[in-house]
Design a protein around this motif. Structure first.
Motif, mmCIF file in Angstrom:
data_model
loop_
_atom_site.group_PDB
_atom_site.id
_atom_site.type_symbol
_atom_site.label_atom_id
_atom_site.label_comp_id
_atom_site.label_asym_id
_atom_site.label_seq_id
_atom_site.Cartn_x
_atom_site.Cartn_y
_atom_site.Cartn_z
ATOM 1 N N ALA B 594 0.896 -1.177 0.089
ATOM 2 C CA ALA B 594 0.139 0.059 0.072
ATOM 3 C C ALA B 594 0.758 1.143 -0.001
ATOM 4 O O ALA B 594 0.283 2.388 -0.414
ATOM 5 C CB ALA B 594 -0.818 0.024 1.233
ATOM 6 N N CYS B 595 1.936 1.178 0.295
ATOM 7 C CA CYS B 595 2.809 2.418 0.727
ATOM 8 C C CYS B 595 3.362 3.097 -0.541
ATOM 9 O O CYS B 595 3.769 2.341 -1.463
ATOM 10 C CB CYS B 595 4.086 2.216 1.685
ATOM 11 S SG CYS B 595 5.109 3.808 1.939
ATOM 12 N N PRO B 596 2.907 4.274 -1.130
ATOM 13 C CA PRO B 596 3.130 4.667 -2.359
ATOM 14 C C PRO B 596 4.817 5.346 -2.514
ATOM 15 O O PRO B 596 5.066 5.506 -3.537
ATOM 16 C CB PRO B 596 2.030 5.946 -2.414
ATOM 17 C CG PRO B 596 2.007 6.290 -1.162
ATOM 18 C CD PRO B 596 1.873 5.140 -0.404
ATOM 19 N N LEU B 613 12.027 7.809 4.123
ATOM 20 C CA LEU B 613 11.050 7.868 2.997
ATOM 21 C C LEU B 613 9.673 8.086 3.337
ATOM 22 O O LEU B 613 8.965 8.653 2.589
ATOM 23 C CB LEU B 613 11.147 6.412 2.060
ATOM 24 C CG LEU B 613 12.479 6.340 1.559
ATOM 25 C CD1 LEU B 613 12.573 4.895 0.805
ATOM 26 C CD2 LEU B 613 12.977 7.288 0.587
ATOM 27 N N CYS B 614 9.387 7.758 4.438
ATOM 28 C CA CYS B 614 7.965 7.867 4.781
ATOM 29 C C CYS B 614 7.577 9.089 4.751
ATOM 30 O O CYS B 614 8.087 10.166 5.445
ATOM 31 C CB CYS B 614 7.725 7.244 6.097
ATOM 32 S SG CYS B 614 5.907 7.455 6.870
ATOM 33 N N GLN B 615 6.148 9.438 4.120
ATOM 34 C CA GLN B 615 5.614 10.870 4.149
ATOM 35 C C GLN B 615 4.621 10.867 5.190
ATOM 36 O O GLN B 615 3.963 12.104 5.192
ATOM 37 C CB GLN B 615 5.220 10.965 2.678
ATOM 38 C CG GLN B 615 6.511 10.900 1.765
ATOM 39 C CD GLN B 615 7.205 12.161 1.999
ATOM 40 O OE1 GLN B 615 7.111 13.476 2.049
ATOM 41 N NE2 GLN B 615 8.632 11.865 2.197
ATOM 42 N N SER B 619 -1.098 5.418 4.261
ATOM 43 C CA SER B 619 -2.129 4.432 3.647
ATOM 44 C C SER B 619 -1.772 3.151 4.137
ATOM 45 O O SER B 619 -2.736 2.068 3.871
ATOM 46 C CB SER B 619 -1.397 4.599 2.351
ATOM 47 O OG SER B 619 -1.441 5.562 1.592
ATOM 48 N N CYS B 620 -0.846 2.647 4.869
ATOM 49 C CA CYS B 620 -0.567 1.682 5.471
ATOM 50 C C CYS B 620 -1.548 1.440 6.897
ATOM 51 O O CYS B 620 -2.041 0.293 7.015
ATOM 52 C CB CYS B 620 0.744 1.443 6.000
ATOM 53 S SG CYS B 620 1.308 3.109 7.159
ATOM 54 N N VAL B 621 -1.924 2.603 7.604
ATOM 55 C CA VAL B 621 -2.899 2.451 8.638
ATOM 56 C C VAL B 621 -3.971 1.972 8.097
ATOM 57 O O VAL B 621 -4.845 1.031 8.582
ATOM 58 C CB VAL B 621 -3.044 3.738 9.220
ATOM 59 C CG1 VAL B 621 -3.841 3.761 10.184
ATOM 60 C CG2 VAL B 621 -1.788 4.137 9.656
HETATM 61 S S1 SF4 Z 1 2.675 6.531 6.343
HETATM 62 FE FE1 SF4 Z 1 2.821 4.340 5.741
HETATM 63 S S2 SF4 Z 1 1.898 4.253 3.790
HETATM 64 FE FE2 SF4 Z 1 2.506 6.701 3.985
HETATM 65 S S3 SF4 Z 1 4.521 6.583 3.512
HETATM 66 FE FE3 SF4 Z 1 4.703 6.257 5.471
HETATM 67 S S4 SF4 Z 1 4.834 4.029 5.642
HETATM 68 FE FE4 SF4 Z 1 4.223 4.578 3.671
#
Ligand code: SF4
Ligand SMILES: Cc1cc2nc3c(=O)[nH]c(=O)nc-3n(C[C@H](O)[C@H](O)[C@H](O)COP(=O)(O)OP(=O)(O)OC[C@H]3O[C@@H](n4cnc5c(N)ncnc54)[C@H](O)[C@@H]3O)c2cc1C
Lengths: 150, 649
Positions: B594-596, B613-615, B619-621
């Motif tokens: 799911a993680c873009p 990298l995580c923004q 989406s993962c939640v």
């Molecule tokens: S919040 Fe989750 S889905 Fe979004 S970038 Fe971070 S790890 Fe990926």
């Protein structure tokens, strides 16, 4: 399945719907800010909760809101293709479509759950979405189907 | 969990207090669990207001802070900074938006007050579970990408290189210069466009810090501010610019003739050609679509005559992968299609031209070498009609916006015409004259008074040909009479629209477009050169109609933003990233897919987040069936708490 809210009692007409509005931070929350800056008036029945992206919506949020007595739940995000995080809103759309079906399956009126796309530039649309939703919820009366019994 | 939360309710002068009973909000919030301090204040963002935040933290030993005020986009940073000064982690401070989302949009004081309480209460419940976080440091790539090599892109690239940054300048045409290279002389001073532009073009080609990629386009972009990865595709380079001697032998033998887009279709060119004598790179170029030689059996004449051996039909397109820290988009404008103005005879009569075609007629480098002649019969037009707002300011049929520069260039065109044809007569149809700008109004006045241009206030209804003349039917609303002019040439001041491909590049870069299709700035007043995506900036006419001075100013502004960004050793990115609750994770990898941003991987059978990298999109939640992943400070528990707060009776 018996539905307790099928024929609203007369006093239900006066019931003011309580709505939880989940707004994504980048588009719809910014759209609601624009509605504010433009002083567009709309119904005060919906209280916003800002989330990072509609993609982060857990189906449990929706159930939790109904369980705690919400009469309606709105999820509003960026337009398809405009998601700040690329595709979060597509993810949300697929997932929340299933949530809607689940809600109907357990006997909740389909009208009580709504998704909309409101961009940061659409202040007027944000106000319309809220007013329309609240207007559609009014005739339904209080939501009791999923509300926790004390 | 925070046990000593403080709350400030801001009046915002009367902006909040006129509708929301701020005292009542403060009274109600004071009753909430864990709230040990609660006050209202007239202007929280003022210096004393911020001081009050600092003092309240210190005096009450607060471990959480909520400010109920305007949108977090305005003052979240202000109050987080103040919290830090008071010794409280900024991430333990949250904003409850009771202005944009409440006092400004509701009239009924009871309803507004009630809603303000709910919004504030939700923020209190959230902040009580906020973690004190530290920003995540990310290294920066000290190189910038500029897309579009018009005057905007050129200026940005030169400024960036001047500041010691490496620049990649990507231009889709075979020369840089953009539309400015086609202009003859420029208002309001009438200096020659190419004379002021070519030194800058040469400076680009000579600057060792600028890597110029013409006939190139950005294919894809990934990453984020400070660390973008871009894929750039360059068309096959059949003519080697290093070897080309500009002798012109090739185009002499080329049998193909196609309309010359660099001359706005007024002349033809060969399949192998040089767009302008001033072109940069200074080289001939081969038009793949028009060339017959790519099937060598058919042609290949130019390759035979090229003594320098600069031509190679076997060249293939190349794709580059580059890393850059920031991107400036300067993709410019096109004129609104002539085919859409059939009522003015556009596209039907050879002597009905658009503004850029007229520039080419006036330009010494154009087909007529600067003589204004009718394309149909090469005669000097004795009566000429200019029609302003052609396609602009017409929301029903064409573009809704004012193209901003056409009043000025029409005055320029009429003036230039009179300088070339002193015994001719120029007429201008206009709705009103917009000549805001230094020396602009004086310039228009001069064209009327000194050059005797006749300005007619009104719209033109139709242009048709009769007896070798173009009959222009319009009204003069000042005298209230219909006007008919038998003209020899008609010039339409076509609307400026975003250049073709603007929507695609916006999509590739994930930046927004306005309703009109121009690139959207992050804030119409306060962030005019920032796009909505951090690290991507806008310059020039791609953002909206602009003249050269304004374009250059914006280009330098965008460059200075990039310089400021890339002067940092490290960028800080928000620590509100995903966090796995290890004991609950079963390693199903739903979140990985799911993680873009490809920020999650499986480590030892459990999801692990790459925090750089995580923004924080979550989406993962949304996909984790075991609720085993959360975004810090917007955890699922926090959202459930907020839902309860909002629905509390
Ligand atoms: S919040 Fe989750 S889905 Fe979004 S970038 Fe971070 S790890 Fe990926
Ligand atoms: C008829 C006319 C007369 C004018 N006269 C004057 C005047 O006298 N004085 C004045 O101040 N202004 C004048 N202007 C305005 C002037 O032309 C603009 O202000 C200026 O050209 C804007 O520069 P720019 O770099 O933003 O855009 P452009 O000049 O449009 O440059 C954009 C560049 O980006 C390239 N590009 C586009 N898309 C991509 C992509 N996807 N990838 C890579 N490259 C891409 C294009 O090929 C082009 O080279 C006139 C305009 C017109 C139409």
């Amino acid at each position: 399945m018996p539905n307790s809210s099928q024929s609203p009692a007369p006093e239900a007409q006066a019931h003011e719907p309580r709505v939880v509005a989940f707004l994504c931070k980048w588009c719809s929350s910014a759209g609601s800010d624009l509605a504010g800056v433009s002083r567009i008036q709309y119904s005060a029945n919906a209280t916003p909760i800002t989330i990072p992206c509609t993609g982060s919506m857990s189906p449990l949020y929706v159930l939790s809101a109904f369980n705690k007595g919400a009469d309606g739940v709105l999820v509003s995000g960026c337009h398809p293709g405009d998601c700040h995080y690329m595709e979060g809103n597509y993810l949300a759309r697929r997932k929340l479509y299933l949530v809607k079906q689940l809600l109907q399956f357990v006997g909740l009126e389909a009208e009580r759950f709504r998704m909309s796309w409101v961009s940061a530039a659409e202040g007027a649309k944000f106000a319309e979405v809220i007013d329309e939703f609240v207007g559609d919820l009014r005739p339904l009366g209080p939501q009791t189907r999923l509300k926790a019994k004390h | 969990m925070s046990k000593r939360t403080g709350v400030f309710v801001c009046h915002c002068g009367k902006n909040i207090a006129a509708t929301v009973d701020v005292k009542k909000v403060a009274r109600e919030l004071a009753k909430d669990d864990g709230v040990v301090f609660c006050e209202d204040y007239v202007y929280m963002c003022s210096d004393p207001g911020q001081g009050a935040v600092i003092d309240a933290i210190k005096e009450n030993d607060l471990d959480g802070m909520v400010i109920s005020c305007c949108s977090p986009t305005l003052h979240e940073k202000t109050f987080r900074d103040a919290s830090e000064l008071g010794g409280l982690s900024g991430f333990r401070c949250e904003i409850a938006n009771i202005r944009e989302q409440c006092s400004w949009v509701h009239k009924d004081p009871d309803e507004a007050t009630d809603k303000a309480i709910k919004i504030s209460r939700a923020a209190v419940r959230r902040v009580q579970r906020n973690e004190p976080l530290d920003p995540i440091g990310v290294p920066v790539t000290r190189r910038a990408l500029v897309v579009g090599g018009g005057i905007a892109g050129i200026q940005t690239a030169l400024d960036l290189a001047d500041a010691g940054l490496d620049v990649i300048l990507v231009e889709k045409q075979s020369t840089i210069g953009g539309n400015m290279l086609k202009l003859s002389e420029t208002f309001p001073t009438l200096d020659c466009s190419q004379c002021i532009l070519s030194p800058k073009m040469v400076a680009v080609s000579k600057n060792p810090r600028i890597r110029l990629l013409t006939e190139s386009e950005v294919e894809s972009v990934s990453g984020f501010v400070g660390n973008f990865r871009v894929r750039i595709k360059k068309k096959a380079q059949y003519v080697d610019p290093e070897l080309c001697k500009l002798c012109d032998d090739c185009s002499q033998v080329c049998p193909v003739a196609v309309p010359n887009e660099y001359d706005e279709g007024l002349t033809n060119r060969r399949a192998i050609f040089i767009p302008f004598a001033q072109a940069i790179p200074a080289s001939f170029t081969l038009d793949e679509a028009a060339c017959l030689g790519l099937k060598p059996v058919v042609c290949g004449k130019c390759e035979e005559v090229c003594e320098a051996g600069a031509i190679d039909f076997d060249k293939r397109p190349t794709v580059f992968e580059e890393e850059v820290g920031a991107i400036v988009v300067a993709t410019g404008y096109d004129l609104y299609g002539m085919d859409k103005l059939g009522e003015y005879g556009a596209g039907r009569y050879a002597d009905v031209l658009d503004g850029l075609q007229f520039e080419r007629l006036c330009s010494a480098s154009g087909a007529t070498e600067g003589h204004i002649l009718r394309p149909s019969d090469h005669k000097v037009p004795k009566e000429i009609v200019f029609i302003q707002c052609s396609g602009s300011r017409d929301p029903e049929n064409h573009c809704a916006w004012c193209s901003k520069i056409c009043c000025m260039y029409t005055a320029k065109h009429a003036t230039l015409y009179k300088h070339h044809v002193p015994d001719g007569q120029a007429y201008v149809f206009y709705i009103d004259i917009r000549s805001g700008g230094k020396g602009y109004e004086e310039f228009v006045q001069r064209s009327m008074e000194k050059d005797g241009v006749i300005y007619l206030r009104g719209r033109v209804s139709r242009v048709y040909e009769q007896g070798g003349k173009l009959r222009v039917l319009g009204v003069d609303t000042l005298s209230g009479r219909n006007v008919e002019i038998a003209a020899d040439m008609v010039v339409l001041a076509q609307a400026m629209e975003p250049s073709k491909g603007t929507a695609e590049i916006a999509k590739t870069l994930k930046i927004g477009l306005g309703k009109d299709g121009f690139l959207a700035e992050a804030h119409p007043k306060l962030k005019p050169v920032e796009s909505v995506t951090a690290g991507i900036y806008l310059a020039g006419a791609a953002q909206g109609p602009k003249d050269i001075p304004e374009t250059v100013a914006q280009a330098s502004a965008a460059a200075s933003k990039v310089i400021a960004l890339l002067s940092k050793e490290e960028l800080h990115h928000s620590p509100t990233v995903a966090k796995v609750r290890d004991p609950y994770c079963t390693g199903c990898a739903m979140c990985v897919d799911a993680c873009p941003y490809e920020a999650i991987g499986l480590v030892g059978g459990k999801a692990a987040v790459n925090e750089v990298l995580c923004q924080g999109c979550g989406s993962c939640v949304g996909v984790c069936v075991r609720a085993a992943i959360d975004v810090k400070n917007v955890s699922q528990l926090q959202i459930h708490e907020m839902i309860s707060a909002v629905l509390a009776a």
